[in-house]
Design a protein around this motif. Structure first.
Motif, mmCIF file in Angstrom:
data_model
loop_
_atom_site.group_PDB
_atom_site.id
_atom_site.type_symbol
_atom_site.label_atom_id
_atom_site.label_comp_id
_atom_site.label_asym_id
_atom_site.label_seq_id
_atom_site.Cartn_x
_atom_site.Cartn_y
_atom_site.Cartn_z
ATOM 1 N N VAL A 129 0.764 -1.229 0.016
ATOM 2 C CA VAL A 129 0.057 -0.105 -0.013
ATOM 3 C C VAL A 129 0.922 1.146 -0.031
ATOM 4 O O VAL A 129 0.437 2.312 -0.437
ATOM 5 N N ASP A 130 2.028 1.043 0.747
ATOM 6 C CA ASP A 130 2.854 2.554 0.518
ATOM 7 C C ASP A 130 3.167 2.775 -0.652
ATOM 8 O O ASP A 130 3.127 3.950 -1.051
ATOM 9 N N GLU A 131 4.028 1.730 -1.534
ATOM 10 C CA GLU A 131 4.189 2.101 -3.007
ATOM 11 C C GLU A 131 3.019 2.362 -3.788
ATOM 12 O O GLU A 131 3.195 3.438 -4.568
ATOM 13 N N ALA A 132 1.951 1.786 -3.727
ATOM 14 C CA ALA A 132 0.668 1.911 -4.334
ATOM 15 C C ALA A 132 0.200 3.301 -4.191
ATOM 16 O O ALA A 132 -0.250 4.170 -5.063
ATOM 17 N N TYR A 133 0.303 3.983 -2.901
ATOM 18 C CA TYR A 133 -0.021 5.203 -2.628
ATOM 19 C C TYR A 133 0.653 6.665 -3.312
ATOM 20 O O TYR A 133 0.423 7.324 -3.762
ATOM 21 N N GLN A 134 2.265 6.079 -3.320
ATOM 22 C CA GLN A 134 2.931 6.990 -3.775
ATOM 23 C C GLN A 134 2.656 7.311 -5.123
ATOM 24 O O GLN A 134 2.776 8.469 -5.790
ATOM 25 N N TYR A 135 2.507 6.037 -6.105
ATOM 26 C CA TYR A 135 2.151 6.358 -7.527
ATOM 27 C C TYR A 135 0.806 6.755 -7.677
ATOM 28 O O TYR A 135 0.618 7.480 -8.702
ATOM 29 N N ALA A 136 -0.204 6.400 -6.900
ATOM 30 C CA ALA A 136 -1.569 6.802 -6.989
ATOM 31 C C ALA A 136 -1.695 8.510 -6.766
ATOM 32 O O ALA A 136 -2.304 9.057 -7.571
ATOM 33 N N GLN A 137 -0.883 8.945 -5.787
ATOM 34 C CA GLN A 137 -0.770 10.371 -5.835
ATOM 35 C C GLN A 137 -0.221 11.139 -7.247
ATOM 36 O O GLN A 137 -0.610 12.156 -7.479
ATOM 37 N N LYS A 138 0.663 10.567 -7.646
ATOM 38 C CA LYS A 138 1.156 10.800 -8.956
ATOM 39 C C LYS A 138 0.220 11.109 -9.886
ATOM 40 O O LYS A 138 0.112 11.940 -10.747
ATOM 41 N N CYS A 139 -0.626 9.910 -9.765
ATOM 42 C CA CYS A 139 -1.749 10.141 -10.965
ATOM 43 C C CYS A 139 -2.668 11.490 -10.958
ATOM 44 O O CYS A 139 -3.278 11.951 -12.097
ATOM 45 N N LEU A 140 -2.697 11.770 -9.943
ATOM 46 C CA LEU A 140 -3.532 12.949 -9.427
ATOM 47 C C LEU A 140 -2.899 14.253 -10.192
ATOM 48 O O LEU A 140 -3.959 15.139 -10.376
ATOM 49 N N GLU A 141 -1.751 14.138 -10.725
ATOM 50 C CA GLU A 141 -0.908 15.439 -11.180
ATOM 51 C C GLU A 141 -1.383 15.335 -12.779
ATOM 52 O O GLU A 141 -0.945 16.489 -13.345
ATOM 53 N N PHE A 142 -2.104 14.561 -13.189
ATOM 54 C CA PHE A 142 -2.408 14.591 -14.916
ATOM 55 C C PHE A 142 -3.782 14.417 -14.844
ATOM 56 O O PHE A 142 -4.388 13.485 -14.346
ATOM 57 N N GLU A 143 -4.324 15.267 -15.833
ATOM 58 C CA GLU A 143 -5.970 15.154 -16.152
ATOM 59 C C GLU A 143 -6.383 13.722 -16.625
ATOM 60 O O GLU A 143 -7.416 13.132 -16.397
ATOM 61 N N GLU A 144 -5.377 12.857 -17.608
ATOM 62 C CA GLU A 144 -5.408 11.819 -18.092
ATOM 63 C C GLU A 144 -5.814 10.767 -16.900
ATOM 64 O O GLU A 144 -6.880 9.619 -17.463
ATOM 65 N N THR A 145 -5.295 10.961 -15.766
ATOM 66 C CA THR A 145 -5.330 9.762 -14.937
ATOM 67 C C THR A 145 -5.749 10.412 -13.574
ATOM 68 O O THR A 145 -5.974 9.524 -12.399
ATOM 69 N N LYS A 146 -6.410 11.452 -13.601
ATOM 70 C CA LYS A 146 -7.016 12.012 -12.073
ATOM 71 C C LYS A 146 -7.871 11.122 -11.440
ATOM 72 O O LYS A 146 -7.748 10.826 -10.226
ATOM 73 N N GLU A 147 -8.893 10.842 -12.296
ATOM 74 C CA GLU A 147 -10.046 10.091 -11.769
ATOM 75 C C GLU A 147 -9.664 8.569 -11.419
ATOM 76 O O GLU A 147 -10.018 8.042 -10.317
ATOM 77 N N GLU A 148 -8.679 7.711 -12.159
ATOM 78 C CA GLU A 148 -8.260 6.650 -11.544
ATOM 79 C C GLU A 148 -7.339 6.761 -10.506
ATOM 80 O O GLU A 148 -7.527 5.849 -9.665
ATOM 81 N N GLY A 149 -6.722 7.852 -10.322
ATOM 82 C CA GLY A 149 -6.001 8.142 -8.925
ATOM 83 C C GLY A 149 -6.807 8.096 -7.873
ATOM 84 O O GLY A 149 -6.513 7.530 -6.778
ATOM 85 N N LYS A 150 -7.893 8.980 -8.062
ATOM 86 C CA LYS A 150 -8.905 8.912 -6.927
ATOM 87 C C LYS A 150 -9.195 7.235 -6.691
ATOM 88 O O LYS A 150 -9.508 7.411 -5.251
#
Length: 282
Positions: A210-231
């Motif tokens: 979960v720690d590594e997954a959280y790190q990369y999910a947070q990065k997803c929020l920085e891009f419009e293309e993946t923001k919703e998937e990141g949430k």
């Protein structure tokens, strides 16, 4: 003496007109006025049919105009002038790739790569062609070599990652994506790097890291293309973290009752998969 002066003057004028024609052709090419660019390259070739750059550049323009037959003829003329012009061989490879004639394409890319053995662009083109011909091991070799010689366009790791994913070798794919985002974050294509972050977040979620997954999910929020998937990923990660914490509390309660914690047998492997473990074997 007068005749010599006239000859020198004519030669200078000849060179100037050829150079001017190439310069003007490049100008129109940059403005995407490809028909005008071709006219100026043709002018240069009327003055000097051995003008190598004019043939190659004209081939590029015909490619932009989707005139593959004319492009092939131009590149072949360039090769007639100089068989060591890798740009003409590479251009032929691109043309036959568009025509989906992949065995021809492979032949021409091989010629270009032999002339430029340490040019990652030639290796990437070869690797992509091998993929299309279902020669997977050859494709992998090309991508690895492109990575090792200095990946000019920064796509070798991306190709490796996607190919390993197709092969269901997910750990290798994650390794390639991890190195890709580490090396290319400041200047990578936004769509590609956002998809890489999404892949890594999903990869670690599935492995309950979960720690590594959280790190990369947070990065997803920085891009419009993946923001919703990141949430959505962050919600899934929060649920997994909660489940893990409840499991740990239950284990602690049972240990406090039994007051004995069994030891792992010596040599028991630790199967945790962290980013530090993500490395290639070449």
């Amino acid at each position: 003496m007068l005749i010599r002066t006239v000859v020198i003057t004519l030669n200078l004028a000849f060179c100037f007109i050829c150079s001017y024609s190439i310069f003007t052709g490049n100008y129109y090419s940059l403005r995407s006025e490809h028909q005008k660019a071709v006219l100026y390259f043709q002018r240069a070739l009327k003055l000097n049919p051995q003008y190598l750059s004019a043939w190659t550049l004209m081939g590029h323009e015909f490619m932009e105009m989707k005139n593959t037959n004319a492009a092939i003829q131009s590149y072949r003329q360039a090769i007639e002038v100089n068989r060591r012009d890798y740009r003409a061989w590479y251009g032929l490879g691109q043309t036959y790739e568009i025509l989906k004639m992949f065995f021809y394409c492979l032949y021409y890319y091989k010629q270009a790569q032999q002339l430029r053995p340490n040019d990652s662009r030639m290796l990437i083109a070869l690797g992509e062609t091998y993929e299309k011909l279902d020669k997977i091991q050859d494709a992998l070799k090309c991508y690895y070599k492109a990575r090792s010689v200095g990946d000019i366009e920064g796509t070798a790791l991306l190709r490796l990652a996607k190919l390993y994913d197709k092969l269901n070798e997910f750990s290798h794919a994650a390794a390639a994506f991890t190195e890709y985002v580490t090396n290319n974050e400041p200047h990578a294509d936004k769509n590609e790097i956002s998809q890489a972050y999404k892949y890594l977040a999903n990869f670690f979620v599935k492995r309950n890291q979960v720690d590594e997954a959280y790190q990369y999910a947070q990065k997803c929020l920085e891009f419009e293309e993946t923001k919703e998937e990141g949430k959505a990923l962050l919600k899934a990660i929060a649920q997994k973290r909660s489940q893990q914490e409840e499991g740990e509390m239950q284990v602690e309660d049972s240990v406090s009752v039994i007051r004995v914690r069994p030891r792992l047998a010596e040599g028991t492997p630790n199967n945790q998969f962290t980013p530090m473990n993500l490395s290639f074997t070449t």
